[in-house]
Design a protein around this motif. Structure first.
Motif, mmCIF file in Angstrom:
data_model
loop_
_atom_site.group_PDB
_atom_site.id
_atom_site.type_symbol
_atom_site.label_atom_id
_atom_site.label_comp_id
_atom_site.label_asym_id
_atom_site.label_seq_id
_atom_site.Cartn_x
_atom_site.Cartn_y
_atom_site.Cartn_z
ATOM 1 N N ILE A 94 0.855 -1.189 0.000
ATOM 2 C CA ILE A 94 0.000 0.000 0.000
ATOM 3 C C ILE A 94 0.896 1.246 0.000
ATOM 4 O O ILE A 94 1.856 1.319 0.746
ATOM 5 N N LYS A 95 0.559 2.211 -0.837
ATOM 6 C CA LYS A 95 1.289 3.488 -0.865
ATOM 7 C C LYS A 95 0.365 4.585 -0.341
ATOM 8 O O LYS A 95 -0.859 4.521 -0.523
ATOM 9 N N GLY A 96 0.968 5.596 0.281
ATOM 10 C CA GLY A 96 0.191 6.715 0.818
ATOM 11 C C GLY A 96 -0.481 7.498 -0.298
ATOM 12 O O GLY A 96 0.011 7.534 -1.422
ATOM 13 N N LEU A 97 -1.597 8.122 0.048
ATOM 14 C CA LEU A 97 -2.321 8.922 -0.950
ATOM 15 C C LEU A 97 -1.428 9.981 -1.582
ATOM 16 O O LEU A 97 -1.554 10.303 -2.751
ATOM 17 N N ARG A 98 -0.477 10.508 -0.791
ATOM 18 C CA ARG A 98 0.361 11.591 -1.318
ATOM 19 C C ARG A 98 1.322 11.107 -2.402
ATOM 20 O O ARG A 98 1.880 11.908 -3.133
#
Ligand code: ZN
Length: 198
Positions: free
Chosen positions: A109-113
């Protein structure tokens, strides 16, 4: 994490390819955390071959915290399609076609930013052995991010770390032993191989 909440029939073209009637709102179901696998880059995923067709459904995945989306991944919601079909025909719940070990595959999972601001318009894709099998973007779905959170919150108490599989575009189909799977979405590009016990 408490659960994985999945939307079914959130993309009309997929509902049509299943030759089933389209409900007013997407279908909801749950997978337990015990069926989740986050394969390493070039890692392997063991699946229950020999129980009929295992279909891939490539889906944008939300990670939730306090009912907000804090991260995104790309996932495969796997289905024992023959078993599901039989159960549907009998009018029985089809949960057991969706809850075998490793039936929820998710990239890191990657951060929204890390995503473009228009991440719902950002295309995602599934390639198998280099061949494009599924592509889409969440903006093509019937229910988009805010509406999805609102909808699932009506029915499930949302816990921090819960994942949401947001439904699959058209192009679902069977997986085979030895397939090399590549999932691509924004900053994510992740590959792994499907293996047999032997
Ligand atoms: Zn699905």
């Amino acid at each position: 994490m408490d659960k994985i909440i999945c939307l079914g029939k959130n993309y009309l073209e997929h509902a049509h390819e299943m030759r089933e009637e389209t409900p007013d709102k997407p279908v909801l179901f749950i997978k337990p955390p015990s069926v989740l696998i986050e394969p390493k880059e070039n890692g392997s995923v063991l699946l229950p071959w020999g129980r009929g067709a295992i279909h891939h459904e490539c889906e944008v995945v939300f990670k939730l915290y306090k009912k907000n989306i804090i991260g995104l991944g790309l996932g495969l919601d796997l289905t024992l399609r023959d078993l599901q079909k039989t159960l549907k025909e009998k009018g029985h719940p089809w949960e057991i076609s969706k809850t075998f070990k490793n039936s929820a595959i998710v990239t890191p999972i990657k951060g929204l930013r890390d995503f473009p601001k228009d991440w719902q318009d950002t295309p995602f894709s599934l390639r198998i052995n280099g061949e494009l099998r599924q592509e889409g973007c969440l903006s093509q779905a019937r229910m988009k991010a805010d509406e999805i959170i609102h909808y699932i919150n009506e029915f499930f108490p949302l816990q921090d770390g819960d994942l949401v599989f947001t439904g699959t575009p058209k192009g679902v189909g069977p997986l085979q032993v030895g397939d090399v799977v590549e999932l691509t979405y924004g900053p994510i590009s992740h590959s792994f191989r499907l293996v047999d016990l032997g």
